[in-house]
Design an enzyme around this catalytic site. Structure first.
Site, mmCIF file in Angstrom:
data_model
loop_
_atom_site.group_PDB
_atom_site.id
_atom_site.type_symbol
_atom_site.label_atom_id
_atom_site.label_comp_id
_atom_site.label_asym_id
_atom_site.label_seq_id
_atom_site.Cartn_x
_atom_site.Cartn_y
_atom_site.Cartn_z
ATOM 1 C CB CYS A 150 -5.449 27.361 -6.804
ATOM 2 S SG CYS A 150 -5.741 28.917 -7.572
ATOM 3 N NE ARG A 185 -2.032 23.219 -26.051
ATOM 4 C CZ ARG A 185 -2.112 23.487 -27.361
ATOM 5 N NH1 ARG A 185 -1.485 24.543 -27.869
ATOM 6 N NH2 ARG A 185 -2.809 22.707 -28.147
ATOM 7 C CB SER A 186 -4.508 29.941 -20.477
ATOM 8 O OG SER A 186 -4.990 29.302 -19.320
ATOM 9 C CG PHE A 274 -11.611 25.627 -16.235
ATOM 10 C CD1 PHE A 274 -11.065 26.851 -16.589
ATOM 11 C CD2 PHE A 274 -11.177 24.484 -16.897
ATOM 12 C CE1 PHE A 274 -10.108 26.941 -17.605
ATOM 13 C CE2 PHE A 274 -10.237 24.561 -17.911
ATOM 14 C CZ PHE A 274 -9.697 25.809 -18.266
#
Ligand code: NAD
Length: 320
Positions: A150, A185-186, A274
């Protein structure tokens, strides 16, 4: 202060999905869900940001005719069995977990025990695999749509809203020619986001604390899915070089003190953050054409939208 561009708030973008969601909920209330669909959130950490996000989710869900129930546990070890109960409960349509819980690999285990049919966050491995391979459907007849994680999906919707997706181009190539930098880059946001943008035709520089990678579909978009190339260790000079060429800069660094250097922003670039912390300084407004300081409200809309899609998929399967 010169502000040549505009700041765009997530609340305004989320409104775009209100009608679509309300119509979907209305339809369900008249058919299979007379009380409205039920989303359950599991919270077992003391993070005030998670609590706030849960409150927002409840408020938004209820305003759209969706029931939201927060199940809170002091003892993290109770989470697993309670998720399994919700998996089996026909009343429950969607399940989400507020991460981090344990803050280690056990969190990925928890993610994977959520029933794939109720995984509103789109974190199940099958959904990830479909996304990484640019596969949009779950079945060969193309009746069941795959679910996208999401937060990355919310960022894509924001880029569409900002008209950075060019609708004159064929679907799947609408970011062709765009250069993006993603600072994070999780596994739950940054890497899937870089893949989604590259799958849509962009050149994506994916930055984490260790190194910088390039995600693309190759020259002339010849590949059906993205390929990844290592560009080397993280360095300020490499970051500056790729950023100054970027049309879109997206940040997600979970740190209060981190600020993306405004001098690395190309004039007229779009900047989207974000992270729950503001990763851009106020003076980014002097450079950015479009600046989106937070994205959480769009993520909540995508959670609910994903839940409606999961219910649609479940109903379609039952008709078979
Ligand atoms: P994480 O800790 O798993 O990953 C952080 C990433 O940022 C890693 O890839 C790390 O290497 C990179 N990073 C950290 N410092 C960096 C630096 N100085 N330079 C370059 N890269 C750096 O965190 P996460 O789960 O991806 O969450 C990140 C942020 O996003 C958090 O603030 C979280 O609250 C937020 N978040 C927001 C939403 C939303 O809907 N808006 C959803 C999920 C997470």
């Amino acid at each position: 202060l010169i502000k040549p561009g505009r700041t765009i708030l997530a609340s305004g973008i989320a409104k775009l999905y209100t009608q679509e969601i309300q119509e979907g909920v209305e339809h369900l209330r008249k058919s299979t869900h007379p009380n409205g669909p039920l989303l359950v959130g599991f919270l077992a950490n003391e993070d005030p940001a998670a609590q706030m996000y849960a409150n927002w989710t409840k408020k938004t869900a209820e305003s759209l005719g969706v029931r939201f129930e927060l199940r809170q546990f002091d003892d993290k070890d109770q989470l697993e069995e309670n998720i399994l109960v919700a998996n089996e409960d026909n009343e429950v349509d969607g399940i989400m977990i507020y991460f981090p819980v344990f803050g280690n690999a056990q969190d990925q285990y928890l993610q994977q025990i959520v029933s794939i049919e109720k995984d509103v966050e789109g974190l199940n491995h099958l959904y990830y695999q479909n996304m990484y391979h640019n596969i949009r459907y779950l079945d060969v007849e193309h009746k069941l749509k795959s679910i996208l994680p999401c937060t990355p999906l919310a960022v894509v919707k924001i880029l569409e809203y900002l008209k950075l997706y060019n609708s004159l181009l064929p679907e799947g190539n609408r970011l062709y020619g765009k250069k993006c930098v993603v600072i994070n880059r999780s596994e739950i946001v940054g890497r899937p986001l870089a893949a989604l943008l590259a799958n849509d035709g962009a050149i994506v520089y994916s930055v984490d604390i260790n190194n910088i990678q390039k995600f693309t579909r190759g020259s002339g978009l010849k590949f059906a899915k993205h390929h990844v190339e290592d560009l080397g260790d993280y360095s300020e000079s490499l970051l500056q070089q790729i950023s100054l060429e970027a049309d879109i800069i997206i940040t997600g660094v979970p740190s209060e003190t981190y600020k993306f250097p405004t001098e690395y922003v190309k004039e007229g670039a779009a900047c989207i953050n974000f992270s729950s912390h503001k990763n851009f300084s106020e003076d980014v407004k002097e450079k950015a054409s479009l600046y989106v300081p937070m994205t959480g409200k769009v993520t909540i809309s995508m959670l609910i939208r994903n839940m409606l899609r999961l219910i649609e998929n479940r109903n379609a399967k039952q008709q078979h």
